[in-house]
Scaffold this active site. Structure first.
Site, mmCIF file in Angstrom:
data_model
loop_
_atom_site.group_PDB
_atom_site.id
_atom_site.type_symbol
_atom_site.label_atom_id
_atom_site.label_comp_id
_atom_site.label_asym_id
_atom_site.label_seq_id
_atom_site.Cartn_x
_atom_site.Cartn_y
_atom_site.Cartn_z
ATOM 1 N N LYS A 125 0.853 -1.199 0.000
ATOM 2 C CA LYS A 125 0.000 0.000 0.000
ATOM 3 C C LYS A 125 0.887 1.247 0.000
ATOM 4 C CE LYS A 125 -3.903 1.801 2.812
ATOM 5 N NZ LYS A 125 -4.771 1.519 3.968
ATOM 6 N N SER A 151 -9.758 1.668 3.113
ATOM 7 C CA SER A 151 -8.906 2.474 2.286
ATOM 8 C C SER A 151 -7.890 1.676 1.470
ATOM 9 C CB SER A 151 -8.143 3.481 3.159
ATOM 10 O OG SER A 151 -7.280 2.801 4.048
ATOM 11 N N SER A 192 -9.791 -0.935 7.270
ATOM 12 C CA SER A 192 -9.283 -0.725 5.904
ATOM 13 C C SER A 192 -8.623 -1.918 5.245
ATOM 14 C CB SER A 192 -8.307 0.444 5.883
ATOM 15 O OG SER A 192 -9.013 1.647 5.852
HETATM 16 N N1 GLN Z 1 -13.082 3.492 6.850
HETATM 17 C C1 GLN Z 1 -12.429 3.857 8.063
HETATM 18 C C2 GLN Z 1 -12.124 5.325 8.068
HETATM 19 O O1 GLN Z 1 -12.406 5.981 7.111
HETATM 20 C C3 GLN Z 1 -11.225 3.001 8.278
HETATM 21 C C4 GLN Z 1 -9.966 3.543 7.741
HETATM 22 C C5 GLN Z 1 -8.784 2.660 7.998
HETATM 23 O O2 GLN Z 1 -8.897 1.580 8.554
HETATM 24 N N2 GLN Z 1 -7.623 3.150 7.622
HETATM 25 O O3 GLN Z 1 -11.624 5.834 9.043
#
Ligand code: GLN
Length: 483
Positions: A80, A155, A179
């Site tokens: 990532k 994400s 994410s």
């Molecule tokens: N969807 C969650 C957020 O927007 C999780 C993000 C993540 O785990 N990096 O905070």
């Protein structure tokens, strides 16, 4: 035989060991797939084709010399875009870091390279890992491999699509509130968030440091175990890593042939009776529960209070940490700088131009919640409820070995559908965030396919008990494969 880019890490390892395939062939197969699909899907922000082929050559040479480094030697993987790889650009999906070159290696990526893995490139993500759809990337969205009109989740959407569309054999994601698990669920792959402290965060661009964790995204349980085995461990550069006994892959192997007799699985009524779960999600996850039961697991309904509060706690604690962590992007030390302005204006204009809307929204929220006069009402209060959530998990784990929930309330949604409705986007995380708030490990694994969009089941374990999570997931994986 399947094309080389479509096989699992475990299968690739066998082919390498038997001399049937080379790392160069595996790597070339992935690069060809990237070339043919990534124009449409946009899973990668950058592909290191030459470096990858050179690393594959070196791996093949080691194999010829009898110096194989590990189970990952010669395996092409993706990372990532928030994990540092020395000498390469790393932007966390943000314009503010466009062109930023990593000065050192993140521990997780270094461990992959020391194990001989071939790094194919860096994958797209929501800016600074904030989002559930990968639409918040400053470099454009990633598309779902089965329907380019839909999002892949986020994400870590780039990593999920790279794995699901067979552009790599495995990938790393990061998970602060879901994410890894949520895009894994939406794309029909496996995604493991390890226990907080299991994997070093050194060189991972911080979103919310007390919740962030790096983990594997793969095509099967065994591959997730192989990657976890490689990247885990205490790290002097990350004081929050634990000296707890490491996860041993042998535990998984020795238990894989057993069924689930004696395993007690808790089904929190707060999750399973929650309104708003899509019917397809409910049907498929319930069918998977029946398979767990057939394999001998005992299912019990449990009370896991504070399920709703967990989302609120997360959306206070996380922005507070975000506002502090992202203060370093001031136009001076890293990335984008607006030139020719007085000092304060340089800070303000660089940040205004460099950050996207979602990131700014969270910085504002966090700064507000930490400001004097409000810190007790928001941050301190959320920390107290976090302690209650941890206790709720502790109590549940006195009764059961695993907790199971759907990963997401719905399947992949349409591009643009939730982009202008942040609260709808935040609701995506309702089943995943409490796991980070408590710090426990959890995997999302694909359930039965019904010909449409993938559905994920989440298996949550005790602190540092990835072995039970992965063993149960492996049994369920093989039961589901028989259908
Ligand atoms: N969807 C969650 C957020 O927007 C999780 C993000 C993540 O785990 N990096 O905070």
């Amino acid at each position: 035989m399947k094309p080389l880019n479509e096989i699992t890490i475990a299968e690739a390892r066998k082919l390498l060991d038997e001399g049937v395939a080379t790392s160069k062939e595996l790597t070339q197969a992935c690069l060809t797939q990237i070339q043919s699909l990534d124009g449409a899907l946009h899973a990668f922000l950058e592909v290191y084709a030459d470096d990858a082929l050179a690393a594959a050559d070196q791996s093949d040479q080691r194999r010829t010399d009898g110096n194989v480094l590990s189970k990952l030697d010669g395996i092409p993987v993706a990372i990532k875009d928030n994990m540092l790889l020395q000498g390469k650009a790393c932007t966390a999906g943000s314009k503010i870091l466009q062109g930023h070159i990593a000065a050192y290696n993140s521990t997780a990526v270094r461990k992959l390279m020391e194990a001989g893995a071939v790094i194919l490139g860096r994958t797209n993500m929501d800016e600074f890992a904030m989002g559930s759809s990968t639409e918040h990337s400053a470099y454009g969205p990633t598309k779902h491999p089965r329907d380019p009109e839909r999002v892949p989740g986020g994400s870590s959407g780039g990593s999920a699509v790279a794995v699901a569309a067979n552009m790599c054999l495995g990938a790393l994601g990061s998970d602060t509130g879901g994410s890894i698990r949520q895009p894994a669920s939406m794309c029909g792959i496996f995604g493991l968030k390890p226990t907080y402290g299991r994997v070093s965060r050194y060189g991972l661009m911080a979103m919310a440091s007390s919740l962030d964790q790096i983990g594997p995204m793969t095509k099967c349980v065994e591959d997730a175990a192989i990657i976890l085995d490689t990247i885990q461990g205490q790290d002097p550069s990350d004081q929050t890593t634990s000296d707890t006994e490491p996860f041993r892959i042998s535990k998984l192997e020795s238990r894989s042939s057993n069924d689930l007799k004696g395993l007690k699985i808790g089904l929190p009524k707060q999750a399973w009776q929650a309104g708003g779960i899509e019917s397809r999600v409910l049907e498929n996850t319930k069918a998977a529960l029946a398979e767990l039961e057939k394999a001998g697991a005992e299912m019990v309904e449990i009370d896991l209070p504070y399920a709703d509060e967990a989302l609120a706690v997360y959306y206070i604690l996380m922005p507070c940490e975000v506002s502090a962590n992202l203060a370093r992007f001031d136009g001076m030390r890293y990335g984008l700088r607006k030139q020719g302005l007085p000092l304060f204006e340089t800070y303000a204009q660089s940040r205004a131009e460099g950050f996207g809307d979602e990131v700014m929204r969270r910085i504002l929220l966090g700064t507000f919640a930490l400001s004097s006069g409000y810190i007790d009402a928001y941050y301190v209060c959320a920390k107290k409820v976090q302690a209650l959530i941890r206790q709720a998990y502790e109590r549940a784990f006195n009764e059961v070995d695993l907790i199971v929930t759907p990963t997401c309330p719905a399947t992949a949604f349409r591009l643009g559908e939730k982009l202008n409705d942040p609260l709808a986007m935040y609701l995506e995380d309702v089943f995943t965030v409490s796991v980070n708030v408590a710090g426990v490990p959890a995997i999302s694994m694909p359930c039965q396919e019904d010909g449409g969009m993938p559905v994920g089941l989440q298996l949550i374990g005790k602190w540092f008990d990835e072995a039970t999570v992965l063993s149960a997931a492996k049994v369920l994986e093989s039961e589901l494969a028989k259908q």
